[in-house]
Design a protein around this motif. Structure first.
Motif, mmCIF file in Angstrom:
data_model
loop_
_atom_site.group_PDB
_atom_site.id
_atom_site.type_symbol
_atom_site.label_atom_id
_atom_site.label_comp_id
_atom_site.label_asym_id
_atom_site.label_seq_id
_atom_site.Cartn_x
_atom_site.Cartn_y
_atom_site.Cartn_z
ATOM 1 N N GLY A 101 -9.372 2.272 -26.268
ATOM 2 C CA GLY A 101 -8.292 1.596 -25.577
ATOM 3 C C GLY A 101 -6.948 2.231 -25.845
ATOM 4 O O GLY A 101 -6.835 3.389 -26.272
ATOM 5 N N ASP A 102 -5.880 1.451 -25.602
ATOM 6 C CA ASP A 102 -4.515 1.912 -25.880
ATOM 7 C C ASP A 102 -3.828 0.852 -26.736
ATOM 8 O O ASP A 102 -4.273 0.597 -27.847
ATOM 9 N N HIS A 103 -2.749 0.243 -26.218
ATOM 10 C CA HIS A 103 -2.134 -0.845 -26.980
ATOM 11 C C HIS A 103 -3.050 -2.063 -27.053
ATOM 12 O O HIS A 103 -3.012 -2.822 -28.026
ATOM 13 N N HIS A 104 -3.865 -2.260 -26.028
ATOM 14 C CA HIS A 104 -4.892 -3.304 -26.043
ATOM 15 C C HIS A 104 -6.190 -2.688 -26.558
ATOM 16 O O HIS A 104 -7.149 -2.473 -25.821
ATOM 17 N N TYR A 105 -6.178 -2.383 -27.829
ATOM 18 C CA TYR A 105 -7.289 -1.690 -28.456
ATOM 19 C C TYR A 105 -8.497 -2.618 -28.578
ATOM 20 O O TYR A 105 -8.387 -3.850 -28.494
ATOM 21 N N GLN A 153 -10.439 -16.469 -38.572
ATOM 22 C CA GLN A 153 -9.405 -15.587 -39.111
ATOM 23 C C GLN A 153 -8.822 -14.711 -38.011
ATOM 24 O O GLN A 153 -7.610 -14.478 -37.952
ATOM 25 N N ALA A 154 -9.683 -14.225 -37.113
ATOM 26 C CA ALA A 154 -9.205 -13.392 -36.012
ATOM 27 C C ALA A 154 -8.305 -14.198 -35.068
ATOM 28 O O ALA A 154 -7.242 -13.722 -34.644
ATOM 29 N N ASN A 155 -8.720 -15.410 -34.731
ATOM 30 C CA ASN A 155 -7.916 -16.238 -33.823
ATOM 31 C C ASN A 155 -6.556 -16.558 -34.422
ATOM 32 O O ASN A 155 -5.545 -16.587 -33.718
ATOM 33 N N ALA A 156 -6.516 -16.806 -35.736
ATOM 34 C CA ALA A 156 -5.244 -17.097 -36.391
ATOM 35 C C ALA A 156 -4.297 -15.911 -36.360
ATOM 36 O O ALA A 156 -3.080 -16.080 -36.474
ATOM 37 N N SER A 157 -4.822 -14.700 -36.207
ATOM 38 C CA SER A 157 -4.000 -13.481 -36.180
ATOM 39 C C SER A 157 -3.774 -12.957 -34.776
ATOM 40 O O SER A 157 -3.297 -11.837 -34.605
ATOM 41 N N GLY A 158 -4.163 -13.732 -33.753
ATOM 42 C CA GLY A 158 -3.952 -13.303 -32.371
ATOM 43 C C GLY A 158 -5.023 -12.367 -31.857
ATOM 44 O O GLY A 158 -4.792 -11.656 -30.868
ATOM 45 N N LEU A 159 -6.196 -12.328 -32.493
ATOM 46 C CA LEU A 159 -7.296 -11.473 -32.070
ATOM 47 C C LEU A 159 -8.444 -12.327 -31.562
ATOM 48 O O LEU A 159 -8.513 -13.536 -31.809
ATOM 49 N N THR A 160 -9.354 -11.677 -30.856
ATOM 50 C CA THR A 160 -10.525 -12.348 -30.314
ATOM 51 C C THR A 160 -11.774 -11.607 -30.743
ATOM 52 O O THR A 160 -11.898 -10.392 -30.518
ATOM 53 N N LEU A 161 -12.692 -12.332 -31.379
ATOM 54 C CA LEU A 161 -13.995 -11.787 -31.759
ATOM 55 C C LEU A 161 -15.020 -12.339 -30.785
ATOM 56 O O LEU A 161 -15.128 -13.552 -30.605
ATOM 57 N N ALA A 162 -15.759 -11.435 -30.154
ATOM 58 C CA ALA A 162 -16.690 -11.853 -29.100
ATOM 59 C C ALA A 162 -17.989 -11.087 -29.208
ATOM 60 O O ALA A 162 -18.050 -9.985 -29.778
ATOM 61 N N GLN A 168 -6.092 -11.648 -24.746
ATOM 62 C CA GLN A 168 -5.491 -11.369 -23.460
ATOM 63 C C GLN A 168 -4.749 -12.600 -22.959
ATOM 64 O O GLN A 168 -5.213 -13.730 -23.117
ATOM 65 N N PRO A 169 -3.552 -12.422 -22.352
ATOM 66 C CA PRO A 169 -2.813 -13.583 -21.824
ATOM 67 C C PRO A 169 -3.598 -14.257 -20.710
ATOM 68 O O PRO A 169 -4.277 -13.596 -19.919
ATOM 69 N N ALA A 170 -3.489 -15.614 -20.666
ATOM 70 C CA ALA A 170 -4.240 -16.384 -19.665
ATOM 71 C C ALA A 170 -3.672 -16.133 -18.267
ATOM 72 O O ALA A 170 -2.483 -15.973 -18.087
#
Length: 572
Positions: free
Chosen positions: A500-504, A544-553, A570-572
């Motif tokens: 990716g880029d900034h959205h790694y 932990q990921a959600n608290a830091s603004g990340l998404t684990l899927a 990603q923004p809604a």
């Protein structure tokens, strides 16, 4: 049609027999009263008629429950009534006795659940009122009935009313329902009939008017008074109504009700603990002019305020036992008032208890989440140390220098991560983010897993700042789960990629078997049972990921391709 069971038939028969017996007892009581009033008073059989009537009344009386044991106090009261009935017989006594019987029947009429059972009681009440006004009150005035026809009507015609009671429909119910009686209407009817008797006597003796004229005047006067009372009972234009005024009086005996509510609400906001709130609330109650003191027990502790008195009132709500000491015996209005005040205190006290419980639960939840996160970090540290140990075990003698260089490089990193974990444990509130360029993190992270057959792939066009601790923790967990899976599935390949880029996106993929659908569905939502470590670790990693603004899927889950991804939300 649904067949009726024998038990139901027997119960209905029992209720019908009991209701019929009550009708017979009422009729017999009226017959005995008629004999006493017409043929008993002043005759040689006066005592016999009085005892007979009193016994019939005891058989019918609607006050005492037939199944309850007869106490000594009740027996003395009944015996005293019989003595008064026989030893002090007079027309005044019979006048008040008829007033009492009329009020008891009237209260019974208003408490009946079925209107079809009212005619019998209405006939009995009509008979009592007719005998009172047409026979007893004229005797008080020493005046006879004006005509012989009225005398015949009183002596023989009124007997048709008790006979009619026998042919009216009885109320079918249990014994307890037969005792139901409206106390308010009973008291009101007693006061009205006594007013009628005394009013007729006073007017007739002072004006020397005809009794019929006096009786009509009193009846119309009472009717007008009741009509005015009913008119002013409900709210009218500019007037709140007597009913509302009475309700306010019952609610505000001793202090204004609104002031009490405001005071309790302020105490609930000021006091932090339920025990402190309860102490201050009871102190406010103890300031009322009719309260001498109070004692309350909360669990094993007991407290006292003021001083005890001989008039005590015990109250209980939730786990609190409260005893109030009053300066004098409480009236019914004050008793209702005390129960209302303590009920309000009880509700606020229970609210404070629930608030304290919720605060404690929130604190324990914070402790649990902090401990779970730190346990997760320590587990990752142990797994990283295990990876170094595995590399040391499989390194040949010729590669000792490379192993030593690897250990020299990894031990400071492990020491740094351990120091950060200890800092979180000592002061969780002071936790800070460790940001660094993602390529720097990627290079350092690859060194955590030397000689373990893990393929690292990179295709990123930017170098954004990331939280290295969170990426370390979550990615370590994914890799350790894949390594544990390899132990039972030899030949499993593990791929870790950064793209990716900034959205790694950081992806961890293995070529093993797919997870069961039940586990995959709830993987990041709650703890799931798994023999290979999947479940609580990924649950904590996702939080932990959600608290830091990340998404684990879980991007893909099929045989030969189990793929997890981690990246910015990603923004809604």
């Amino acid at each position: 049609m649904t067949p009726t069971s024998p038990t139901s038939i027997a119960m209905q028969a029992s209720r019908f027999a009991m209701a019929s017996r009550q009708q017979w007892q009422l009729a017999l009581m009226l017959f005995s009263l008629h004999g006493l009033l017409v043929w008993g008073i002043g005759s040689e059989l006066q005592t016999a008629w009085a005892l007979f009537h009193y016994g019939c009344f005891l058989l019918w009386q609607p006050v005492l429950h037939g199944r309850e044991p007869l106490t000594l106090r009740t027996a003395l009261i009944l015996l005293g009534g019989g003595i008064v009935m026989t030893m002090f017989m007079s027309w005044w006594l019979m006048a008040f006795w008829l007033c009492l019987l009329f009020s008891l029947l009237g209260g019974r009429i208003f408490s009946l659940a079925k209107t079809s059972a009212r005619p019998g009681f209405l006939l009995a009440a009509t008979y009592l009122l007719a005998m009172l006004t047409m026979h007893v009150v004229p005797r008080l005035l020493a005046r006879n009935i004006d005509t012989d026809a009225l005398m015949v009507l009183v002596e023989y015609g009124l007997l048709l009313l008790p006979i009619g009671v026998l042919f009216t429909k009885a109320e079918h119910g249990d014994a307890r329902q037969a005792l139901a009686m409206d106390f308010f209407y009973t008291l009101m009817l007693l006061m009205i009939t006594i007013t009628l008797v005394l009013g007729c006597f006073a007017i007739a003796t002072t004006t020397q008017a005809r009794y019929t004229e006096v009786l009509l005047k009193m009846i119309f006067a009472l009717a007008a008074g009741l009509l005015a009372l009913s008119w002013f009972w409900n709210p009218r234009a500019g007037f709140s109504g007597i009913g509302l005024i009475l309700s306010r009086y019952l609610l505000s005996v001793g202090l204004p009700f609104e002031q009490w509510i405001q005071s309790i609400a302020e105490l609930a906001q000021q006091q932090r603990t339920p025990a402190s709130f309860l102490s201050h609330a009871i102190a406010d109650i103890a300031q009322l002019p009719w309260v001498e003191g109070a004692t309350w027990r909360l669990g094993e502790s007991e407290q006292q305020l003021g001083k005890p008195s001989m008039h005590l009132h015990e109250l209980q709500f939730h786990d609190v036992n409260l005893t109030l000491y009053s300066r004098w015996p409480l009236t019914p209005a004050l008793t209702i008032h005390v129960k209302l005040l303590t009920r309000i205190v009880a509700e606020f006290y229970e609210a404070k208890r629930r608030e304290e419980t919720m605060t404690q639960n929130a604190y324990m939840q914070a402790v649990y989440e902090t401990g779970a996160r730190l346990t997760h970090d320590i587990k990752n540290l142990v797994q990283s140390m295990g990876a170094l140990c595995t590399a040391a075990e499989h390194t040949a003698a010729s590669d000792q220098e490379r192993l030593l260089a690897l250990i020299r490089k990894q031990l400071p990193l492990l020491n740094e991560r351990m120091a950060k974990t200890l800092t979180k444990l000592q002061s969780p509130a002071s936790e800070t983010r460790n940001t660094l360029p993602i390529l720097q993190w990627w290079e350092s992270f690859q060194a955590h897993y030397p000689q373990l057959g893990i393929v690292f792939e990179t295709s990123i066009s930017a170098n954004p700042e990331v939280d290295g601790d969170v990426l370390d923790s979550v990615t370590d967990n994914l890799i350790q789960n894949a390594l544990a899976k390899r132990s039972s599935q030899p030949g499993l390949a593990i791929y870790v990629s950064l793209s990716g880029d900034h959205h790694y996106t950081v992806a961890v993929r293995d070529t093993g078997s797919a997870m069961p659908a039940t586990i995959a569905e709830n993987l990041f939502k709650k703890q799931v049972s798994s023999g290979k470590g999947l479940g609580i670790g990924l649950y904590q990693a996702a939080k932990q990921a959600n608290a830091s603004g990340l998404t684990l899927a879980l991007k893909e889950n099929r045989e030969g391709a189990v793929w997890f991804t981690l990246g910015p939300q990603q923004p809604a």
